[in-house]
Structure formats: C-alpha cells, structure tokens
Scaffold this active site. Structure first.
Site, mmCIF file in Angstrom:
data_model
loop_
_atom_site.group_PDB
_atom_site.id
_atom_site.type_symbol
_atom_site.label_atom_id
_atom_site.label_comp_id
_atom_site.label_asym_id
_atom_site.label_seq_id
_atom_site.Cartn_x
_atom_site.Cartn_y
_atom_site.Cartn_z
ATOM 1 N N GLU A 1 39.089 25.838 45.495
ATOM 2 C CA GLU A 1 39.229 24.382 45.546
ATOM 3 C C GLU A 1 37.892 23.678 45.331
ATOM 4 O O GLU A 1 36.883 24.015 45.963
ATOM 5 C CB GLU A 1 39.829 23.975 46.904
ATOM 6 C CG GLU A 1 40.040 22.472 47.031
ATOM 7 C CD GLU A 1 41.007 22.079 48.137
ATOM 8 O OE1 GLU A 1 41.664 22.954 48.738
ATOM 9 O OE2 GLU A 1 41.123 20.859 48.388
ATOM 10 N N GLU B 1 42.050 30.284 55.061
ATOM 11 C CA GLU B 1 40.860 29.634 54.501
ATOM 12 C C GLU B 1 39.590 30.346 54.955
ATOM 13 O O GLU B 1 39.468 30.769 56.104
ATOM 14 C CB GLU B 1 40.805 28.163 54.948
ATOM 15 C CG GLU B 1 41.931 27.327 54.363
ATOM 16 C CD GLU B 1 41.792 25.840 54.671
ATOM 17 O OE1 GLU B 1 40.719 25.409 55.149
ATOM 18 O OE2 GLU B 1 42.771 25.116 54.430
HETATM 19 O O1 KIV Z 1 47.319 22.466 52.225
HETATM 20 C C1 KIV Z 1 47.363 22.439 50.987
HETATM 21 O O2 KIV Z 1 48.193 21.752 50.402
HETATM 22 C C2 KIV Z 1 46.416 23.305 50.272
HETATM 23 C C3 KIV Z 1 46.218 23.187 48.832
HETATM 24 C C4 KIV Z 1 45.421 24.218 48.187
HETATM 25 C C5 KIV Z 1 46.729 22.186 48.008
HETATM 26 O O3 KIV Z 1 45.809 24.102 50.880
#
Ligand code: KIV
Length: 286
Positions: A187, A119
């Site tokens: 997202e 991320e």
């Molecule tokens: O942890 C998760 O499920 C995600 C998603 C993008 C759905 O990072």
C-alpha cells in the site's frame, strides 16, 4: 476459468505463474459481496476499513473481533466463487501468538473466511504468519503504508521512498514469503519500488496506490462506487457516483410521500370482491 470454479491458493499461484492480474475488492455485507462475486472478482477482502467506511470511526483501530466476525459472516453468505480474506483487527494478533491463532481460527471456523490478512513485517508478525500457515490458515501479508501503524508512521504517508526504506520493505517481504504468506498487499509505495518487489518475490503482490506493475490490484469498493464521500485517496478511481444516486432516490421518495404520490394504486394490497362486499355491509350495518 468457469465462473463457478472456486478460487483457491492454487488459482492464485496459477495467476502469478501466468502473469494474469488478480482482482481484489472489499466487501462488508451480503449484497455487495454477491455483486462482486457474480462479477468475477477473485479475492474479496473484509477489510478493517469497514471501521471507517461502514461504521463511521475515525481510524481502523477501534474495530473488534466480534464486529469483524459479524461482517465476515454476512459476506460469506453472498460468495460462491471468490476467495474470502479477512483483516485481523488491531491488537487481535499483535500481543501473543496463541491469541493470534485462536482469533485467526475463529474467522475460518465461525465466519467462513478462507484466509486472514496481517499488517506489518516485524519479527512477531513473521512468527504469527508462520504459525497460522502451519495450522492451516492461509495468510495474506500487508506492507508499505499499514493503517494499523498509522500513529507510528505519523500519518497517511507514502512508504519506501528511498533505497534504505525499500530495502527494509524487501527484507520483510522475503521473510513473510519464507514464513508462508500466499501474497503481499503493498500500500502506498512508489511504483518503482513496487515493481522491484514484485519482480523479486515468488508470491504475488496486490497493489493499492503502488502503481501498475503489481500482480493484482485492490481498492475499497465504496471508493470506486462513490458511496463513501468523506475522503477519496489519489489512487482510488471513481467508476460511479452511488452517493448521488442514493441521495436522488431518497429525495424522490420523500417528496412522493409528502405529496401523497406514494403509494399508488398499483403498490397496495386489496381485498377480493367477496370480502369487499362483506366489508360494505359491515360499514353500512350501523
Ligand atoms: O482494510 C482495507 O480495506 C485494506 C485495504 C488494503 C484496502 O486493508
């Protein structure tokens, strides 16, 4: 593509080139992963959402390396075709490139993952992405709303809502692509922004609450099946009501046991005639 042909980075590149939508769902266990794989889902993500959905934590922050490894092993056992990506848990890659590489490598070596998801798009994440890719570990990036940044983002908010914010996401997306990421999860960004990002990048975008124009879509399986009931985001379409199905089955079982209706004659094991007779003489012996 034949169902048994393994999905690889080449498959993902081909889909992107042919504008074929990429299907992605989450799994945290063997039996769910097997169902997704047999249904032909392209990428299975062992998401750190498992912290909330499978372990009952309040956020994704608290899940650790050992738990993610444990669930990734379970998923790997059920998958033949899909490409398995695993979320690197919070603080397993942020503090130091060396630790990040060691942790990412464990998912490949010890748990059967194919790639990791990271991320964010700040400088240190770009470095980690580059080093992972150079070490043979494919990376799926994740921008927009990034749950591991929940506290610094101030809550579950849509990101990239103005030109300045979009330009920042776009800048980070280009840098991640340059660093070697094979795809980008976007997202909770407005669909107009996701469309521009998708058109500008060479790598595919996988949207979650990012509208119709991404190269693929990802959702949490427990949201689409209606198994996780604590919270369902606006963008998650519910295709089934598994919680009700399970609740109904559990109630039926409970009633049957309480009323002596379970087990029935057909659900028990019996001795053969010879042994039955021996038992009779034993019973009448004293
Ligand atoms: O942890 C998760 O499920 C995600 C998603 C993008 C759905 O990072």
């Amino acid at each position: 593509m034949k169902k048994s042909e393994k999905v690889t980075l080449n498959t993902i590149k081909k889909y992107r080139a042919e504008n074929k939508k990429i299907t992605v769902l989450t799994a945290y266990d063997y039996s769910t992963a097997k169902i997704l794989d047999e249904a032909g889902i392209d990428i299975i993500l062992v998401g750190d959402s498992l912290a909330m959905v499978a372990l009952g934590h309040k956020t994704t922050h608290s899940v650790g390396m050992e738990e993610m490894l444990h669930h990734t092993r379970a998923v790997s056992g059920g998958v033949e075709r899909a490409l398995i990506v695993v979320d690197m848990p919070f603080m397993s890659y942020q503090s130091d490139v060396k630790d990040a590489l060691i942790n990412a490598g464990r998912f490949i070596k010890e748990a059967g993952a194919y790639a990791v998801k990271l991320e964010g798009g700040y400088e240190h994440i770009i470095n980690v992405t580059k080093r992972c890719v150079e070490s043979g570990i494919p990376v799926l990036s994740h921008l927009g709303f990034t749950p591991q940044f929940l506290h610094t983002l101030g809550g579950y908010n849509v990101q990239g809502k103005n030109q300045e914010a979009l330009e920042e996401i776009l800048k980070q997306a280009f840098e991640l692509q340059e660093a070697g990421a094979f795809g980008l999860v976007l997202e909770m960004v407005p669909e107009e922004c996701a469309k521009i990002i998708t058109e500008k990048l060479d790598i595919p975008t996988i949207g979650i609450g990012a509208g119709r124009f991404c190269s693929g879509q990802i959702l949490v399986t427990d949201d689409i099946t209606g198994k996780y009931e604590d919270f369902t985001p606006k963008f998650a379409r519910k295709y089934a009501d598994v919680a009700s199905v399970v609740r109904n089955a559990v109630n039926c079982y409970k009633n049957d046991v309480q009323e002596g209706a379970f087990p029935s004659e057909a659900e028990v094991f019996n001795l053969n005639e010879n042994e039955k007779q021996k038992l009779e003489s034993l019973k009448s012996g004293r």
